[in-house]
Design a protein around this motif. Structure first.
Motif, PDB file in Angstrom:
ATOM      1  N   SER A  19       3.770 -22.521  27.960  1.00 58.87           N
ATOM      2  CA  SER A  19       4.942 -22.635  27.103  1.00 58.87           C
ATOM      3  C   SER A  19       4.539 -22.409  25.649  1.00 58.87           C
ATOM      4  O   SER A  19       3.386 -22.637  25.277  1.00 58.87           O
ATOM      5  N   ARG A  20       5.490 -21.975  24.856  1.00 57.29           N
ATOM      6  CA  ARG A  20       5.286 -21.879  23.407  1.00 57.29           C
ATOM      7  C   ARG A  20       6.240 -22.827  22.691  1.00 57.29           C
ATOM      8  O   ARG A  20       6.782 -22.516  21.637  1.00 57.29           O
ATOM      9  N   GLN A  21       6.428 -23.974  23.277  1.00 58.74           N
ATOM     10  CA  GLN A  21       7.381 -24.947  22.766  1.00 58.74           C
ATOM     11  C   GLN A  21       7.110 -25.286  21.301  1.00 58.74           C
ATOM     12  O   GLN A  21       5.988 -25.596  20.915  1.00 58.74           O
ATOM     13  N   GLY A  22       8.159 -25.220  20.491  1.00 53.49           N
ATOM     14  CA  GLY A  22       8.017 -25.553  19.078  1.00 53.49           C
ATOM     15  C   GLY A  22       8.957 -26.648  18.640  1.00 53.49           C
ATOM     16  O   GLY A  22       8.815 -27.189  17.543  1.00 53.49           O
ATOM     17  N   ARG A  23       9.932 -26.991  19.504  1.00 52.05           N
ATOM     18  CA  ARG A  23      10.889 -28.043  19.175  1.00 52.05           C
ATOM     19  C   ARG A  23      10.907 -29.077  20.288  1.00 52.05           C
ATOM     20  O   ARG A  23      10.835 -28.738  21.467  1.00 52.05           O
ATOM     21  N   TYR A  24      11.009 -30.345  19.882  1.00 52.71           N
ATOM     22  CA  TYR A  24      10.998 -31.442  20.841  1.00 52.71           C
ATOM     23  C   TYR A  24      12.159 -32.384  20.567  1.00 52.71           C
ATOM     24  O   TYR A  24      12.668 -32.454  19.441  1.00 52.71           O
ATOM     25  N   LYS A  26      12.269 -35.851  20.903  1.00 51.42           N
ATOM     26  CA  LYS A  26      11.915 -37.091  20.202  1.00 51.42           C
ATOM     27  C   LYS A  26      10.474 -37.108  19.698  1.00 51.42           C
ATOM     28  O   LYS A  26      10.189 -37.751  18.691  1.00 51.42           O
ATOM     29  N   LEU A  27       9.569 -36.476  20.413  1.00 47.53           N
ATOM     30  CA  LEU A  27       8.174 -36.457  19.978  1.00 47.53           C
ATOM     31  C   LEU A  27       8.014 -35.725  18.653  1.00 47.53           C
ATOM     32  O   LEU A  27       8.708 -34.744  18.386  1.00 47.53           O
ATOM     33  N   LEU A  28       7.084 -36.228  17.832  1.00 44.04           N
ATOM     34  CA  LEU A  28       6.620 -35.472  16.670  1.00 44.04           C
ATOM     35  C   LEU A  28       5.275 -34.880  17.070  1.00 44.04           C
ATOM     36  O   LEU A  28       4.375 -35.611  17.485  1.00 44.04           O
ATOM     37  N   VAL A  29       5.146 -33.580  16.985  1.00 44.72           N
ATOM     38  CA  VAL A  29       3.958 -32.898  17.505  1.00 44.72           C
ATOM     39  C   VAL A  29       3.326 -32.048  16.407  1.00 44.72           C
ATOM     40  O   VAL A  29       3.989 -31.201  15.800  1.00 44.72           O
ATOM     41  N   ALA A  30       2.054 -32.296  16.133  1.00 41.92           N
ATOM     42  CA  ALA A  30       1.285 -31.449  15.213  1.00 41.92           C
ATOM     43  C   ALA A  30       0.716 -30.277  16.014  1.00 41.92           C
ATOM     44  O   ALA A  30       0.434 -30.415  17.205  1.00 41.92           O
ATOM     45  N   PRO A  31       0.575 -29.146  15.370  1.00 42.47           N
ATOM     46  CA  PRO A  31       0.708 -28.885  13.930  1.00 42.47           C
ATOM     47  C   PRO A  31       2.095 -28.422  13.494  1.00 42.47           C
ATOM     48  O   PRO A  31       2.214 -27.769  12.451  1.00 42.47           O
ATOM     49  N   VAL A  32       3.139 -28.758  14.259  1.00 38.72           N
ATOM     50  CA  VAL A  32       4.470 -28.223  13.950  1.00 38.72           C
ATOM     51  C   VAL A  32       5.342 -29.223  13.194  1.00 38.72           C
ATOM     52  O   VAL A  32       5.814 -28.929  12.087  1.00 38.72           O
ATOM     53  N   THR A  33       5.575 -30.399  13.751  1.00 39.82           N
ATOM     54  CA  THR A  33       6.609 -31.277  13.193  1.00 39.82           C
ATOM     55  C   THR A  33       6.094 -32.588  12.603  1.00 39.82           C
ATOM     56  O   THR A  33       6.852 -33.276  11.929  1.00 39.82           O
ATOM     57  N   VAL A  34       4.843 -32.973  12.842  1.00 41.13           N
ATOM     58  CA  VAL A  34       4.386 -34.272  12.347  1.00 41.13           C
ATOM     59  C   VAL A  34       4.437 -34.328  10.819  1.00 41.13           C
ATOM     60  O   VAL A  34       4.988 -35.268  10.231  1.00 41.13           O
ATOM     61  N   ARG A  35       3.865 -33.329  10.174  1.00 41.18           N
ATOM     62  CA  ARG A  35       3.829 -33.350   8.700  1.00 41.18           C
ATOM     63  C   ARG A  35       5.242 -33.404   8.091  1.00 41.18           C
ATOM     64  O   ARG A  35       5.542 -34.320   7.306  1.00 41.18           O
ATOM     65  N   PRO A  36       6.126 -32.443   8.403  1.00 42.53           N
ATOM     66  CA  PRO A  36       7.449 -32.483   7.764  1.00 42.53           C
ATOM     67  C   PRO A  36       8.261 -33.724   8.110  1.00 42.53           C
ATOM     68  O   PRO A  36       9.003 -34.243   7.273  1.00 42.53           O
ATOM     69  N   GLU A  37       8.118 -34.219   9.336  1.00 42.85           N
ATOM     70  CA  GLU A  37       8.907 -35.383   9.734  1.00 42.85           C
ATOM     71  C   GLU A  37       8.418 -36.659   9.058  1.00 42.85           C
ATOM     72  O   GLU A  37       9.222 -37.512   8.661  1.00 42.85           O
ATOM     73  N   LEU A  38       7.106 -36.819   8.910  1.00 42.34           N
ATOM     74  CA  LEU A  38       6.596 -37.990   8.188  1.00 42.34           C
ATOM     75  C   LEU A  38       6.957 -37.914   6.709  1.00 42.34           C
ATOM     76  O   LEU A  38       7.331 -38.922   6.094  1.00 42.34           O
ATOM     77  N   LEU A  39       6.841 -36.733   6.123  1.00 44.31           N
ATOM     78  CA  LEU A  39       7.233 -36.568   4.722  1.00 44.31           C
ATOM     79  C   LEU A  39       8.705 -36.902   4.523  1.00 44.31           C
ATOM     80  O   LEU A  39       9.088 -37.540   3.528  1.00 44.31           O
TER      81      LEU A  39
END
Length: 212
Positions: A19-24, A26-39
């Protein structure tokens, strides 16, 4: 939680190349969403100023963007408590920069390894996120890491209990001064994080033991 189960399935498919999943969901997944979501969560508390609150427990705090976001929140008046076991590149208590930030480290018998991120002043309504990611460039940008929101009241209470005990410790705790020097917290009440958490774990285990 079906959504979390689906997210984890898709994350493992991503890791195995199926898979090339980029959107989840509920999970925050690096290197895609952890940084922007924590910020986003830090900035949301900064917008509340003194009415907001940020409490974080991690192994290391190194990432410049995250540190700058915490500085900005502090300058907005947001109280910030950080429990950092290892490297901390943030300076706490610097006038005009980080006056509302307190940093401590717990050093004792057991390895402090858990990451807990809490956003909000009220433990009952705050947002809790736990997982594998520290606030370091390698964790946020160069690894696959996952953070998960915790919504079950009993589990949120457990996380709040851990943070409260860590912040009250005056036996194993060291505080970071604005000069970059760690100093032992003066002992008054004799609060020991490891002994308290160990005793609570024993009590919970005894409470579920089957009766003879």
């Amino acid at each position: 939680d079906p959504d979390l189960g689906a997210d984890v399935t898709e994350l493992f498919n991503y890791l195995t190349g199926y898979s090339r999943q980029g959107r989840y969901r509920k999970l925050l997944v690096a290197p895609v969403t952890v940084r922007p979501e924590l910020l986003k969560r830090i900035e949301r508390q900064a917008e509340l100023g003194a009415e907001g609150r940020i409490t974080m427990k991690m192994n290391s705090l190194v990432d410049p963007e995250m540190i700058d976001a915490l500085y900005s929140a502090s300058q907005a008046g947001t109280p910030i408590d950080l429990v950092v076991r290892g490297i901390c590149c943030l300076r706490a208590g610097v006038p005009g920069l980080s006056e509302t930030i307190r940093v401590r480290s717990i050093v004792g018998r057991f390895l402090e390894h858990s990451r807990i991120y809490r956003f909000g002043p009220d433990p009952h309504t705050a947002e809790y996120v736990i997982g594998s990611a520290d606030l370091m460039p390698r964790n946020l940008d160069r690894r696959v890491e996952a953070l998960v929101p915790v919504t079950a009241p009993a589990l949120r209470n457990r996380l709040d209990e851990v943070l409260t005990i860590n912040l009250a410790d005056d036996t194993l705790a060291w505080e970071l001064g604005n000069d970059g020097t760690w100093r032992r917290v003066p002992r008054t009440a004799g609060a020991n994080t490891h002994l308290q958490l160990q005793e609570l774990a024993i009590q919970r285990a005894r409470a579920v033991e089957p009766r003879a």
